[in-house]
Enzyme design. Structure first.
Site, PDB file in Angstrom:
ATOM      1  N   GLU A 175       0.837  -1.194   0.000  1.00  0.00           N
ATOM      2  CA  GLU A 175       0.000   0.000   0.000  1.00  0.00           C
ATOM      3  C   GLU A 175       0.877   1.250   0.000  1.00  0.00           C
ATOM      4  O   GLU A 175       0.423   2.354   0.135  1.00  0.00           O
ATOM      5  CB  GLU A 175      -0.976   0.005   1.167  1.00  0.00           C
ATOM      6  CG  GLU A 175      -0.365   0.052   2.553  1.00  0.00           C
ATOM      7  CD  GLU A 175      -0.411   1.437   3.179  1.00  0.00           C
ATOM      8  OE1 GLU A 175       0.646   2.079   3.155  1.00  0.00           O
ATOM      9  OE2 GLU A 175      -1.482   1.852   3.679  1.00  0.00           O
ATOM     10  N   CYS A 231      -3.399  -4.350   3.768  1.00  0.00           N
ATOM     11  CA  CYS A 231      -2.354  -5.212   4.327  1.00  0.00           C
ATOM     12  C   CYS A 231      -2.321  -6.617   3.738  1.00  0.00           C
ATOM     13  O   CYS A 231      -1.495  -7.432   4.131  1.00  0.00           O
ATOM     14  CB  CYS A 231      -2.496  -5.303   5.842  1.00  0.00           C
ATOM     15  SG  CYS A 231      -2.169  -3.730   6.653  1.00  0.00           S
ATOM     16  N   HIS A 284      -2.286 -12.085  10.394  1.00  0.00           N
ATOM     17  CA  HIS A 284      -1.898 -10.689  10.198  1.00  0.00           C
ATOM     18  C   HIS A 284      -1.793 -10.021  11.565  1.00  0.00           C
ATOM     19  O   HIS A 284      -2.589 -10.288  12.462  1.00  0.00           O
ATOM     20  CB  HIS A 284      -2.920  -9.949   9.327  1.00  0.00           C
ATOM     21  CG  HIS A 284      -2.596  -8.486   9.217  1.00  0.00           C
ATOM     22  ND1 HIS A 284      -1.408  -8.036   8.697  1.00  0.00           N
ATOM     23  CD2 HIS A 284      -3.287  -7.381   9.599  1.00  0.00           C
ATOM     24  CE1 HIS A 284      -1.378  -6.714   8.749  1.00  0.00           C
ATOM     25  NE2 HIS A 284      -2.500  -6.292   9.293  1.00  0.00           N
TER      26      HIS A 284
END
Lengths: 131, 375, 348
Positions: free
Chosen positions: C82, C114, C237
């Protein structure tokens, strides 16, 4: 602002690509042929990614585009069994550098980017991660 | 080849001449050197200059200056070889007279730098290095000499302080030179405490880039005899080059161009280095002078700093009598002409008979050497 | 769940973490009234000459070294991030050129907050699994930006992780299956040409991170007929330390299963690199036969889940490039002033 000038050098800048003569001579970067040299005698070859600091300086101030840091370490790096390369040392403080320091190739941004300008990437060296 | 004589020499003080432009400086030096010689007699003008484009925003300095100086449309060109520009211009002037092409030419060295800010000037100066594999990585000219010094210290086991006498000597000599930028002495202690600029080079081992112009009038033997002016003869003139990039040099700590041009100039003059009474070198840093002295054969490799005891005015090897680049000031492409002006004045006013002037471009990739003698 | 026609796996993996760190309490010193509960201890800070492209290049070199695959044999170089340095101009071509890939490849940039990196991994599974290609290089790399003083600033970090997806028979870990789950959940976003993202504070939690990771993970486990106890390790994550710990617990994974791959406390949230970096650190310690469960999360929102089985090749291959620990060990702390300068937070 230069554009094509950087693009022309991608091989040397990104991969430390030099050229080797059939007689064994290795030079960096690849050069225009001298009068009398035959293109067929030279093949591209990447230099070793490892080397040692052969000499260095810690420049205070600097030329435009290199003047936004308190210092810049520039070294002559003796690449393993190859030519000397002039490059910045990165991830390195002035008190960490000495002649003989083992270093390795990384690709980083070179110079301060300007708005609307091309980002210039190229070789630098850092103290070897794994000694 | 015909003999070549220096019939006039003059310069402006080296200063931060904020009130004067490049042309002002050039005309002042030309007026000083030509004195009573009418500008219309000048057969050719050779302008030694390295920062004219980026430093003074002016190209085509030959026509620009010749016309303003009233040189009546003569041949005029700029000669560029980084810090050796002045010496290279002098050699062009020498060849023009020696060949019989012209009987009177003027060699001008001029540099106007203080209109620009420091980072810009560093960029301009670094044009004398290899653009793609040195300057593009941020290396400056000072940084290049620092790389040589660092390696020298390592290979020869010499301490940085061994280079201090060169700056101390330069400052001591500049006190008596009204044209010098820094007319004050410095001590070894002060040198040792100076802030780093490009380690191992410190502030007092680095010159200041400043404005100035210097000019010499070269004439044929016939003209020199007719004028019966106290003249200085150019006995030797030689230029040489070597690899621009440090990393690509066969022998990093050998200034090969300096060695070759020095040897050729001496051979042409039929002299040996023992005959030289006084020297001017490119000496922006102690390391530069030391490497040049070694290249010229005054010392073995690694032993150049031991000459420090002999470089004073009363020494065996007087060096930088006008203050050198450190104290007279770094006038870029004009250095090679300032050296000649200072040596001509010295030869005319001292016991010295023979002088050697050598200037270097970039990190020593161009070298031009001249041998002067009292005529 | 989705499985390719041709079995695929990870032929090589490589990670990169910059040398510099800033302590969360140093950020708190500047912005917060107290240093109460901080989401991480330190976070990685890219050096002044680093960006997503340079991070990606080093991770790719490491992946290639482990795979012992010639860069000329790659069919695609895909970079998920990103924080691509250019808005228009692919990072992928620069990375491909730098590693010496062939020009006859697909090179592209992926964006999904992400999980841009795992998007590239899943696509790589498709390309290799269909038989269209033998090797795909998929990278997650970020130099994430947090608005000064915002909660994100404590965690927005920098790292890269690269996987070479190839045929299962030569893999160091086979990828058994994958699954993706997405919805239009605007928990976090950054408008075009704006420097810092906006987030929905607590809205980033339950309806976003937890809902998506849970959905993808539970479904993949169910499709495979497995439970958390069937895995040696798990990686989620990690925008901070607490979120992955919590979701792991909800799914039945233990702290021990997650420990090797939970780096957020030291590295911070490395965005597109985070889940893959955790996977890399896990592969650094895994043994043949071990199984690894991975679930990424990308705001906006979605999760990609994977089930992996480590092969015998891991033992010899992991030592061909620096282990994650080598990067974590060389940490140099910077203060807020230097961090602010390097990250372009000082208006000049």
């Amino acid at each position: 602002m230069n554009i094509a000038k950087h693009w022309r050098q991608n091989g040397a800048r990104y991969r430390l690509e030099g050229q080797r003569h059939r007689d064994g001579t290795l030079r960096f970067p690849a050069q225009s042929l001298q009068p009398g040299e035959a293109a067929a005698d030279w093949q591209p070859e990447q230099l070793a990614r490892q080397g040692e600091v052969f000499s260095f300086t810690v420049q205070r101030g600097g030329a435009a585009g290199f003047d936004d840091a308190p210092w810049t370490i520039i070294a002559l790096v003796q690449t393993a069994a190859g030519p000397l390369v002039t490059a910045q040392l990165t991830d390195c403080a002035p008190d960490e550098v000495a002649i003989g320091l083992p270093v390795e190739l990384v690709v980083r941004r070179i110079g301060t980017p300007v708005a609307d300008g091309l980002l210039v990437y190229g070789y630098k060296f850092r103290p070897r991660l794994l000694m | 080849m015909q003999k070549v004589f220096i019939a006039g020499a003059g310069c402006t003080p080296v200063r931060e001449h904020y009130e004067r432009g490049l042309l002002d400086l050039a005309l002042a030096a030309l007026g000083d050197a030509l004195d009573t010689i009418p500008a219309s007699r000048v057969g050719a003008l050779y302008v030694g200059n390295t920062l004219g484009d980026l430093g003074a925003d002016q190209g085509q300095l030959g026509a620009y200056i010749a016309d303003a100086a009233g040189m009546a449309g003569c041949e005029a060109v700029r000669v560029e070889a980084a810090g050796a520009s002045g010496g290279a211009a002098l050699r062009q002037g020498y060849l023009a007279v020696a060949s019989g092409q012209h009987e009177l030419v003027v060699v001008l060295g001029v540099e106007k730098v203080t209109d620009k800010l420091d980072a810009h000037l560093q960029t301009a100066q670094a044009l004398g290095l290899h653009g793609e594999i040195e300057a593009a990585h941020g290396l400056t000219t000072t940084g290049a000499w620092a790389l040589l010094m660092q390696r020298y210290l390592y290979e020869h086991g010499v301490a940085a302080e061994a280079f201090a006498p060169f700056a101390v000597n330069a400052h001591a000599n500049a006190v008596a030179n009204p044209n010098a930028l820094y007319r004050f002495p410095i001590s070894r202690a002060k040198w040792a405490g100076a802030a780093p600029v490009a380690a191992p080079l410190n502030m007092l081992d680095c010159p200041t880039l400043a404005d100035g112009a210097a000019a010499v009038v070269l004439v044929s033997e016939a003209l020199a005899r007719r004028w019966e002016a106290p003249a200085v003869q150019i006995l030797g003139s030689a230029a040489a080059t070597t690899t621009v990039a440090l990393a690509q040099r066969a022998d990093l700590l050998a200034l090969e161009a300096a060695a070759r041009s020095g040897a050729q100039a001496l051979a042409q003059a039929g002299l040996s280095r023992a005959d030289i009474d006084v020297l001017e070198l490119s000496d922006p840093h102690g390391i530069t002078a030391v490497l040049a002295l070694e290249a010229l054969g005054y010392a073995e490799r690694g032993a150049g700093t031991r000459l420090a005891a002999e470089i004073g005015r009363a020494g065996r090897l007087p060096l930088a009598i006008g203050g050198g680049m450190k104290a007279r000031g770094d006038v870029g492409g004009a250095i090679g002409v300032y050296q000649i002006v200072e040596l001509v004045q010295h030869l005319r006013s001292s016991e010295a008979q023979v002088a050697l002037a050598q200037c270097l471009g970039g990190s020593g990739s161009t070298a031009v050497t001249h041998i002067l003698s009292r005529a | 769940m989705r499985q390719p026609l041709r079995a695929v796996g990870i032929t090589g993996y490589g990670v990169y973490v910059p040398r510099y760190r800033i302590a969360a309490r140093e950020i708190a010193r500047v912005w917060a009234d107290s240093d109460g509960a901080l989401p991480v201890t330190t976070k990685s800070v890219p050096g002044p000459d680093e960006d997503t492209i340079t991070l990606a290049i080093e991770a790719c070199h490491n992946a290639l070294a482990r795979a012992a695959v010639s860069p000329q044999d790659l069919a695609a170089v895909w970079v998920g991030s990103e924080s691509h340095p250019y808005s228009v101009k692919p990072s992928g071509t620069i990375v491909a050129e730098a590693i010496g890939a062939s020009r006859w490849i697909s090179a592209a940039d992926w964006e999904f907050a992400c999980k841009a990196g795992t998007e590239a991994v899943s696509a790589g599974m498709g390309l290799v699994g269909s038989g269209m290609a033998d090797y795909v290089l998929a990278v997650g790399a970020d130099t994430a930006q947090g608005r000064p003083g915002d909660a994100l600033e404590y965690t927005a970090a920098a790292a890269a992780a690269a996987l070479i997806i190839g045929p299962a028979e030569s893999a160091l870990a086979r990828i058994e299956a994958t699954l993706s789950y997405v919805s239009d959940t605007p928990d976090f976003f950054r408008r075009a040409d704006r420097p810092y993202p906006v987030h929905g504070q607590r809205f980033t939690g339950e309806p976003a991170y937890f809902a998506h990771i849970s959905a993808a993970s539970r479904q993949l486990l169910a499709d495979l007929g497995r439970t958390a106890q069937d895995y040696t390790y798990a990686v989620f994550h990690q925008p901070n330390v607490k979120f992955p710990q919590t979701v792991a617990k909800q799914l039945g994974f233990t702290a021990a299963q997650c420990a090797p791959g939970l780096l957020a406390g030291e590295v911070g949230n490395s965005y597109s690199a985070a889940a893959l970096l955790g996977l890399g650190a896990t592969l650094d310690v895994a043994q043949p036969g071990d199984t690894i469960f991975v679930a990424s999360y990308g705001s906006g929102a979605g999760s990609d889940a994977y089930s992996l089985v480590v092969t015998d090749a891991i033992v010899e291959r992991r030592n061909r490039a620096p282990l994650t620990a080598a990067y974590l060990a060389r940490q140099t702390l910077v203060d807020y002033a230097l961090y602010a300068k390097w990250r372009g937070k000082i208006a000049v």
